[in-house]
Design an enzyme around this catalytic site. Structure first.
Site, short mmCIF file in Angstrom:
data_model
loop_
_atom_site.label_atom_id
_atom_site.label_comp_id
_atom_site.label_asym_id
_atom_site.label_seq_id
_atom_site.Cartn_x
_atom_site.Cartn_y
_atom_site.Cartn_z
CB CYS A 115 -0.92 0.01 1.21
SG CYS A 115 -1.96 -1.44 1.26
CG HIS A 255 -3.16 3.06 2.70
ND1 HIS A 255 -3.84 2.73 1.54
CD2 HIS A 255 -3.09 1.91 3.43
CE1 HIS A 255 -4.15 1.45 1.57
NE2 HIS A 255 -3.71 0.93 2.71
CG ASN A 285 -6.85 -1.19 1.82
OD1 ASN A 285 -6.22 -0.70 0.89
ND2 ASN A 285 -6.27 -1.72 2.88
N1 ACO Z 1 -18.47 -8.82 10.38
C1 ACO Z 1 -18.85 -9.07 11.65
N2 ACO Z 1 -17.99 -9.44 12.62
C2 ACO Z 1 -16.69 -9.55 12.26
C3 ACO Z 1 -16.23 -9.30 10.96
C4 ACO Z 1 -17.19 -8.93 9.99
N3 ACO Z 1 -16.85 -8.66 8.71
N4 ACO Z 1 -14.91 -9.49 10.92
C5 ACO Z 1 -14.53 -9.82 12.16
N5 ACO Z 1 -15.61 -9.88 12.98
C6 ACO Z 1 -15.67 -10.22 14.39
C7 ACO Z 1 -14.45 -11.01 14.83
O1 ACO Z 1 -14.67 -12.39 14.55
C8 ACO Z 1 -14.43 -10.74 16.32
O2 ACO Z 1 -15.39 -11.55 16.96
P1 ACO Z 1 -15.03 -12.25 18.35
O3 ACO Z 1 -14.77 -11.12 19.30
O4 ACO Z 1 -16.26 -13.03 18.64
O5 ACO Z 1 -13.82 -13.07 18.07
C9 ACO Z 1 -14.92 -9.29 16.41
O6 ACO Z 1 -15.59 -9.02 15.17
C10 ACO Z 1 -13.81 -8.28 16.59
O7 ACO Z 1 -12.80 -8.59 15.67
P2 ACO Z 1 -11.47 -7.76 15.60
O8 ACO Z 1 -10.54 -8.39 14.62
O9 ACO Z 1 -10.96 -7.49 16.98
O10 ACO Z 1 -12.02 -6.40 14.99
P3 ACO Z 1 -11.25 -5.05 14.82
O11 ACO Z 1 -11.97 -3.99 15.49
O12 ACO Z 1 -9.76 -5.20 15.08
O13 ACO Z 1 -11.40 -4.80 13.25
C11 ACO Z 1 -10.17 -4.92 11.19
C12 ACO Z 1 -10.85 -5.70 12.31
C13 ACO Z 1 -11.21 -4.08 10.49
C14 ACO Z 1 -9.56 -5.91 10.20
C15 ACO Z 1 -9.06 -4.02 11.80
O14 ACO Z 1 -8.24 -4.77 12.65
C16 ACO Z 1 -8.19 -3.36 10.76
O15 ACO Z 1 -8.63 -2.53 9.99
N6 ACO Z 1 -6.88 -3.68 10.76
C17 ACO Z 1 -5.94 -3.09 9.85
C18 ACO Z 1 -6.06 -3.73 8.51
C19 ACO Z 1 -5.22 -3.00 7.53
O16 ACO Z 1 -5.09 -1.81 7.54
N7 ACO Z 1 -4.56 -3.75 6.68
C20 ACO Z 1 -3.65 -3.12 5.79
C21 ACO Z 1 -3.78 -3.71 4.52
S1 ACO Z 1 -2.60 -2.90 3.60
C22 ACO Z 1 -2.06 -3.83 2.31
O17 ACO Z 1 -0.89 -3.82 2.08
C23 ACO Z 1 -2.98 -4.67 1.53
#
Ligand code: ACO
Length: 330
Positions: A115, A255, A285
């Site tokens: 990214c 980003h 994203n």
């Molecule tokens: N819908 C409903 N519930 C969900 C979903 C969904 N789509 N996805 C996860 N959950 C649930 C999980 O299973 C978890 O349930 P549990 O507590 O029963 O286990 C709960 O929601 C909380 O999950 P978390 O992973 O703690 O959620 P978080 O608030 O951390 O959000 C997310 C997850 C959106 C992925 C976040 O961590 C994030 O944005 N991280 C950064 C990702 C990123 O920027 N990546 C970069 C990519 S860059 C590149 O190079 C491609």
């Protein structure tokens, strides 16, 4: 010292027509519009039809950027493509685009800084132009993330979309253009976000469903924590290196990975909402295409004024991060 600066002369984008909304995702997996909106800020993403190569997006974005810069494809000296989803490892995406836009005199190569790719590419282009080696560099950030997603994995599939953003980089008046940049990599954190390609380890297999070995896997919360710290630090570095404060910055173009990441960094930088370009509600994203697409949207809205200080900042797989401060001179 040079008697010119190096800046952006034109921008172009391509967003596929087909969209995937949170409501559509609700029908595909156990998720909800409410969860996605609260946890990410995203509402919809654009998806390229499966039968089209991803480079078709870059070709359209490139043509627009060249028109916007008031030059012709023959003027382009170098094409740099940033991508995590090349149609082929060879020919490179940059060669495919070079062929389709008839940039007959251009050299061409791809880079992969995930990214952060666009910020890396801007800095590379700047070096070629400052030394006088090249006059016009076309950067195309061309991402078809929908192709490397496991659509049954609700943790990641809701986050990503397809798009391309392009810019033409060239000489601008002295004092304008890229003033400072900062690029970094943190390979020891790379295991937090992986997309296997020509090699798949046992660890890679264990993290994924069967037959999904080459899809994107990430530890969301590790990447989240890194992202806020990295974006804050990279922004501060370029602003301080230029002898400015955040008050002097007109717009930060970050980003677009998660609204909570953007807000977390903005809070630490004491940045108000009106100074941040946010498009992820409409795109999801789109990896390295995030910044050039957001720049194009901001330009069309008349938010970029000559002389404005703009900071572009990104983080991503690798892990990598980077920022560039430029004085808008288009
Ligand atoms: N819908 C409903 N519930 C969900 C979903 C969904 N789509 N996805 C996860 N959950 C649930 C999980 O299973 C978890 O349930 P549990 O507590 O029963 O286990 C709960 O929601 C909380 O999950 P978390 O992973 O703690 O959620 P978080 O608030 O951390 O959000 C997310 C997850 C959106 C992925 C976040 O961590 C994030 O944005 N991280 C950064 C990702 C990123 O920027 N990546 C970069 C990519 S860059 C590149 O190079 C491609």
């Amino acid at each position: 010292m040079h008697d010119f600066g190096v800046g952006i002369l034109g921008t172009g984008i391509y967003l596929p027509e087909k969209t995937l909304t949170n409501a559509d995702l609700e029908k595909m997996m156990d998720t909800s519009d409410d969860w996605i909106t609260r946890r990410t800020g995203m509402k919809k993403r654009h998806l390229l039809d499966d039968d089209k190569p991803a480079c078709t997006m870059g070709v359209e974005a490139a043509k627009q950027a060249i028109r916007d810069a008031n030059i012709t494809p023959d003027d382009i000296d170098l094409i740099i493509v940033t991508t995590e989803t090349p149609d082929y490892l060879s020919p490179s995406m940059s060669c495919l685009i070079q062929k389709h836009i008839h940039a007959n005199k251009a050299a061409a190569f791809d880079i992969n800084a995930a990214c952060t790719g666009f910020v890396y590419a801007m800095t590379i282009a700047q070096q070629f132009i400052e030394t006088g080696y090249y006059r016009f560099v076309l950067i195309v950030s061309n991402e078809g993330l929908s192709r490397i997603i496991d659509w049954k994995d609700r943790n990641t599939s809701i986050l990503f979309g397809d798009a391309a953003g392009a810019v033409v980089v060239g000489r601008v008046k002295k004092g304008y253009g890229i003033r400072k940049s900062y690029l970094a990599s943190f390979g020891d954190l790379g295991h937090n976000l992986t997309i296997p390609c020509c090699y798949v380890s046992e660890e890679d297999r264990q993290k994924r469903r069967k037959e999904m070995e080459r899809t994107l896997w990430q530890d969301g919360s590790e990447v989240f924590t890194f992202a806020i710290r990295a974006m804050t630090d990279a922004t501060r570095r370029v602003v301080e290196a230029e002898g400015k404060t955040m008050e002097d910055v007109a717009l930060v173009v970050p980003h677009q990975a998660n609204l909570r990441i953007i807000n977390g960094a903005a809070k630490r930088l004491h940045l108000s909402d009106d100074k941040i370009a946010v498009i992820l509600q409409d795109t999801g994203n789109i990896s390295s295409a995030s910044i050039p697409v957001a720049l194009n949207f901001s330009d069309k809205k008349g938010l970029l004024k000559k002389g404005d200080i703009i900071v572009m900042v990104a983080f991503g797989g690798g892990l990598t991060c980077g920022a560039a401060l430029l004085v808008w001179g288009k």
